[in-house]
Design an enzyme around this catalytic site. Structure first.
Site, mmCIF file in Angstrom:
data_model
loop_
_atom_site.group_PDB
_atom_site.id
_atom_site.type_symbol
_atom_site.label_atom_id
_atom_site.label_comp_id
_atom_site.label_asym_id
_atom_site.label_seq_id
_atom_site.Cartn_x
_atom_site.Cartn_y
_atom_site.Cartn_z
ATOM 1 N N LYS A 9 0.837 -1.205 0.000
ATOM 2 C CA LYS A 9 0.000 0.000 0.000
ATOM 3 C C LYS A 9 0.871 1.254 0.000
ATOM 4 O O LYS A 9 0.592 2.222 -0.701
ATOM 5 C CB LYS A 9 -0.938 -0.016 1.213
ATOM 6 C CG LYS A 9 -2.100 -0.965 0.997
ATOM 7 C CD LYS A 9 -2.880 -1.282 2.241
ATOM 8 C CE LYS A 9 -3.907 -2.371 1.902
ATOM 9 N NZ LYS A 9 -4.520 -2.995 3.056
ATOM 10 N N GLN A 37 -5.329 -1.903 9.219
ATOM 11 C CA GLN A 37 -5.032 -3.187 8.566
ATOM 12 C C GLN A 37 -5.624 -4.340 9.380
ATOM 13 O O GLN A 37 -5.368 -4.448 10.577
ATOM 14 C CB GLN A 37 -3.510 -3.341 8.419
ATOM 15 C CG GLN A 37 -3.090 -4.586 7.680
ATOM 16 C CD GLN A 37 -3.534 -4.590 6.210
ATOM 17 O OE1 GLN A 37 -3.377 -3.600 5.499
ATOM 18 N NE2 GLN A 37 -4.103 -5.689 5.761
ATOM 19 N N ASP A 97 -11.701 2.529 3.240
ATOM 20 C CA ASP A 97 -11.906 1.095 3.049
ATOM 21 C C ASP A 97 -13.402 0.769 2.939
ATOM 22 O O ASP A 97 -13.762 -0.346 2.567
ATOM 23 C CB ASP A 97 -11.317 0.333 4.249
ATOM 24 C CG ASP A 97 -10.253 -0.665 3.822
ATOM 25 O OD1 ASP A 97 -10.021 -0.783 2.610
ATOM 26 O OD2 ASP A 97 -9.675 -1.319 4.713
#
Ligand code: NAP
Length: 283
Positions: A53, A97, A120
């Protein structure tokens, strides 16, 4: 013979466009988009995803900030970092994460992210916005699937779609996005009877199961558009999808491979969502 449609190529194209836009911001001396990534612990796969990322952000010019907390971090410590990012006007997107170490409640932690920085798309407010048809962040993998369909030249309007998999991360939101585009959608799962027969009715087949090469030609309507979300590692260490791509290729209009299919689109959509947040916040 159907077309193999590579997410890696679509992603490269989208990233090039994004880079141009961010180069333009740089040239004007403006603040650049910024993604904050919060990692708790040292899960090896998570460490590698985080690196990916970070690299992806750098490749288009998005600033990334990494917050790496100890495996033993308390709920309060994780939430304090999220709060700091929520308050920071220079942060456009926040990503925690997953998976989090045992003992931390993922739902509770994700719910602390400012929904307007939740790139997200997993915050309950954004899940609600998706189902209410309101503007908000959509989860990255389902967004990637929709982009791939568009690039395949497939307009879901008035088509029959079957989504195999009903997870809140992939199957359920993909089904909702397809419905929004005018498709008539059936969601199948492990309790669905006569799955091949059901799938043979589908003009669009989205497969998100996690079973190597489960879907063969007996699942395919001639000329269908097939997107394979599954990622499975074989005993030999090879990555394969849920679809037996070679076996179905002659029967489809288009299908995505694994690897180089949906995977690269997921990270690309994270960058697009971060840019979307930046543009909203600086408008
Ligand atoms: P998940 O939460 O495990 O959900 C799997 C779904 O498949 C469940 O709804 C399950 O049904 C259904 N299922 C399992 N076996 C089945 C069978 N034999 N027939 C019909 N349905 C079956 O997984 P997920 O998070 O949605 O991920 C699905 C796959 O996509 C995995 O391989 C994952 O690694 C991959 N993935 C890829 C990306 C990417 O970026 N490419 C991103 C996310 C996930 P029940 O609900 O009845 O159990």
């Amino acid at each position: 013979m159907g077309k193999l449609v590579y997410g890696s190529e679509i992603s490269a194209d989208l990233r090039a466009g994004l880079k141009d836009r961010i180069d333009g911001l740089k040239a004007e001396g403006k603040r650049l988009p910024c993604l904050a990534v919060i990692l708790v612990g040292n899960h090896p796969a998570s460490l590698s995803y985080i690196k990916g990322k970070e690299k992806a952000c750098a490749s288009v010019g998005i600033d990334s900030r990494m917050y790496h907390l100890e495996e033993t971090a308390s709920k309060e410590e994780v939430i304090a970092v999220i709060e700091e990012c929520n308050q920071d006007a220079g942060v456009d997107g926040i990503l925690v994460q997953l998976p989090l170490p045992k003992g931390l409640n993922e739902k509770e932690i994700l719910a602390c992210i400012d929904p307007d920085k939740d790139v997200d798309g997993l915050h309950p407010v954004n899940v609600g916005r998706l189902y209410l048809g309101e503007d908000g962040f959509r989860p990255c993998t389902p967004l990637g699937v929709m982009e791939i369909l568009q690039r395949m030249g497939c307009d879901p309007d008035r088509k029959r779609a079957v989504v195999i998999g009903r997870s809140s991360l992939v199957g359920a939101p993909v089904a909702r996005l397809l419905q929004d585009k005018g498709a008539t959608v059936t969601i199948a799962h492990s309790h669905t009877r006569n799955l091949p027969e059901l799938c043979r009715e589908a003009d669009i087949l989205i497969v998100a199961i996690g079973r190597p090469k489960l879907v063969g030609p007996e699942y395919i309507k001639e000329g269908a558009y097939v997107v394979d979300v599954g990622i499975n590692r074989t005993e030999e260490g090879k990555l394969v999808g849920d679809v037996d791509t070679d076996a179905v290729l002659d029967h489809v209009s288009a299908v995505t491979p694994v690897p180089k299919g949906v995977g690269p689109m997921t990270i690309c959509m994270l960058l697009m969502n971060t840019m979307k947040s930046y543009e909203k916040r600086t408008a």
